[in-house]
Design an enzyme around this catalytic site. Structure first.
Site, PDB file in Angstrom:
ATOM      1  N   SER A  64      -6.318  -3.845  -3.218  1.00 22.76           N
ATOM      2  CA  SER A  64      -4.957  -3.303  -3.145  1.00 22.76           C
ATOM      3  C   SER A  64      -4.817  -2.005  -2.349  1.00 22.76           C
ATOM      4  CB  SER A  64      -4.409  -3.069  -4.555  1.00 22.76           C
ATOM      5  OG  SER A  64      -4.059  -4.292  -5.129  1.00 22.76           O
ATOM      6  N   LYS A  67      -2.719  -2.334   0.612  1.00 18.54           N
ATOM      7  CA  LYS A  67      -1.244  -2.373   0.545  1.00 18.54           C
ATOM      8  C   LYS A  67      -0.609  -1.133   1.186  1.00 18.54           C
ATOM      9  CE  LYS A  67      -1.213  -5.020  -3.810  1.00 18.54           C
ATOM     10  NZ  LYS A  67      -1.221  -4.843  -5.278  1.00 18.54           N
ATOM     11  N   TYR A 189      -1.934 -12.179   2.964  1.00 19.20           N
ATOM     12  CA  TYR A 189      -2.186 -11.254   1.848  1.00 19.20           C
ATOM     13  C   TYR A 189      -3.645 -11.316   1.367  1.00 19.20           C
ATOM     14  CZ  TYR A 189      -1.989  -9.198  -2.807  1.00 19.20           C
ATOM     15  OH  TYR A 189      -2.249  -8.438  -3.921  1.00 19.20           O
ATOM     16  N   TYR A 240       0.047   1.634 -10.619  1.00 19.03           N
ATOM     17  CA  TYR A 240       0.793   0.714 -11.494  1.00 19.03           C
ATOM     18  C   TYR A 240       1.197   1.414 -12.787  1.00 19.03           C
ATOM     19  CZ  TYR A 240      -2.270  -1.780  -8.308  1.00 19.03           C
ATOM     20  OH  TYR A 240      -2.973  -2.151  -7.206  1.00 19.03           O
ATOM     21  N   VAL A 258      -8.867  -3.353  -7.014  1.00 18.22           N
ATOM     22  CA  VAL A 258      -9.753  -3.940  -8.027  1.00 18.22           C
ATOM     23  C   VAL A 258     -11.207  -4.094  -7.545  1.00 18.22           C
ATOM     24  CG1 VAL A 258      -8.006  -5.116  -9.440  1.00 18.22           C
ATOM     25  CG2 VAL A 258      -9.046  -6.317  -7.499  1.00 18.22           C
TER      26      VAL A 258
HETATM   27  N1  GLN Z   1      -6.013  -9.155  -4.311  1.00 20.41           N
HETATM   28  C1  GLN Z   1      -5.793  -8.608  -5.626  1.00 20.41           C
HETATM   29  C2  GLN Z   1      -4.666  -9.388  -6.313  1.00 20.41           C
HETATM   30  O1  GLN Z   1      -3.711  -9.699  -5.661  1.00 20.41           O
HETATM   31  C3  GLN Z   1      -5.448  -7.157  -5.496  1.00 20.41           C
HETATM   32  C4  GLN Z   1      -5.186  -6.504  -6.826  1.00 20.41           C
HETATM   33  C5  GLN Z   1      -5.615  -5.058  -6.906  1.00 20.41           C
HETATM   34  O2  GLN Z   1      -6.481  -4.595  -6.175  1.00 20.41           O
HETATM   35  N2  GLN Z   1      -5.043  -4.354  -7.861  1.00 20.41           N
HETATM   36  O3  GLN Z   1      -4.725  -9.703  -7.465  1.00 20.41           O
END
Ligand code: GLN
Length: 304
Positions: A64, A67, A189, A240, A258
């Site tokens: 993430s 993003k 994505y 989050y 993650v």
């Molecule tokens: N690719 C992971 C997902 O979409 C990214 C989530 C994350 O890093 N928080 O679940």
């Protein structure tokens, strides 16, 4: 003058002695085998110094964290128009939650939760000629480093088990908030999330957010206002339902993934990245958060 290397060393020794390192993400099978004893930290100052300790040159799955980089490219391409399709409010909910999207008629709360990042992916697919290639080139340009790449095994592994992301994309599509088809958006994505970078490469990639929109090689990529706004989104939404806690404990804009990475920065001063694959219950790196709290406490450097 602050001895940054010494501060990082103290934190490193402290952290490596902590037994409970959190839990490595296993819902993406390809990520499940990472050794949770890895720990790296890298600091890059805007006046050209860098410091690191541990596995700070080892590449890991940025997930993430990507993003913020896709948001940055979309913002530079279409500016404020992104706000017609995404809000900028913290969600107070997990990164993969869908209930809010349904209640709020298909407008994601912010670009850093999965639904928001899928809309940003859709924007990039519409705007770029060769979306996956062009996005990779953008990251390579930000870092001046052509060794950065997608990990196709990780992207495929997530495609095979990413049911919630499929659900999110179909829900967005049902609200007419995706221009492209679901498969194409998810393919982009899953690739962006599979990017592999080291702590040292990430402190370069995030240089522009600390440097008023000018990247590592000094090219203006974002306006001052866009850089400010991306930092505001990181501060309020980057973790989050733990964004408040990160602001409270660390006091810097930042973003987690993650894969266990966290990038944080102090505008006009430095960028710092940690990597520790074990996560806490909210999906953020347990020891990375601790290390950054220690860093801003020991150095007294934060935005507050
Ligand atoms: N690719 C992971 C997902 O979409 C990214 C989530 C994350 O890093 N928080 O679940």
């Amino acid at each position: 003058m602050l001895d940054y290397q010494r501060v990082l060393e103290v934190i490193y020794h402290d952290v490596t002695n902590i037994k409970d390192k959190g839990t490595v993400a296993s819902y993406i099978p390809e990520l499940a085998n990472i050794d949770s004893s890895n720990f790296g930290i890298h600091l890059r100052t805007l006046d050209g110094r860098e410091y690191g300790i541990g596995s700070f040159n080892t590449k890991f799955s940025i997930q993430s964290i990507s993003k913020v980089l896709s948001l940055s490219l979309a913002f530079s391409l279409i500016g404020e128009k992104i706000l017609e399709r995404i809000d900028v409010e913290p969600s107070g909910n997990p990164f993969n939650q869908l209930a809010l999207l349904e209640r709020e008629n298909g407008i994601p709360r912010n670009p850093l939760i999965n639904t928001g990042a899928l809309v940003i992916a859709d924007i990039l697919i519409s705007e770029l000629k060769n979306p996956k290639e062009d996005f990779l080139n953008y990251i390579r340009e930000l870092t001046n480093d052509d060794s950065i790449n997608y990990n196709l095994k990780v992207a495929n592994s997530e495609r095979e088990t990413g049911y919630k992301n499929f659900a999110a994309a179909y829900l967005l599509k049902s609200f007419n908030n995706l221009e492209n088809d679901v498969e194409t958006v998810l393919d982009f994505y899953f690739h962006q999330c599979s990017l592999e970078m080291s702590c040292a490469q990430l402190t370069k990639a995030f240089y522009l957010f600390s440097n008023k929109g000018k990247c590592y090689l000094n090219k203006k990529q974002l306006t001052n206002s866009q850089a400010k706004r991306i930092n505001a989104i990181m501060l309020t939404c980057g973790f989050y339902d733990e964004a408040g806690d990160f602001a409270f404990e660390v006091g810097l804009p930042g973003k987690s993934g993650v894969g266990g990475g966290i990038v944080a920065l102090l505008p006009n001063k430095f960028i710092i990245t940690t990597w520790s694959p074990g996560l806490n219950k909210k999906g953020n790196s347990k020891l990375g958060m601790y290390a950054l709290e220690q860093f801003t406490t020991k150095t007294k450097l934060s935005i507050f």
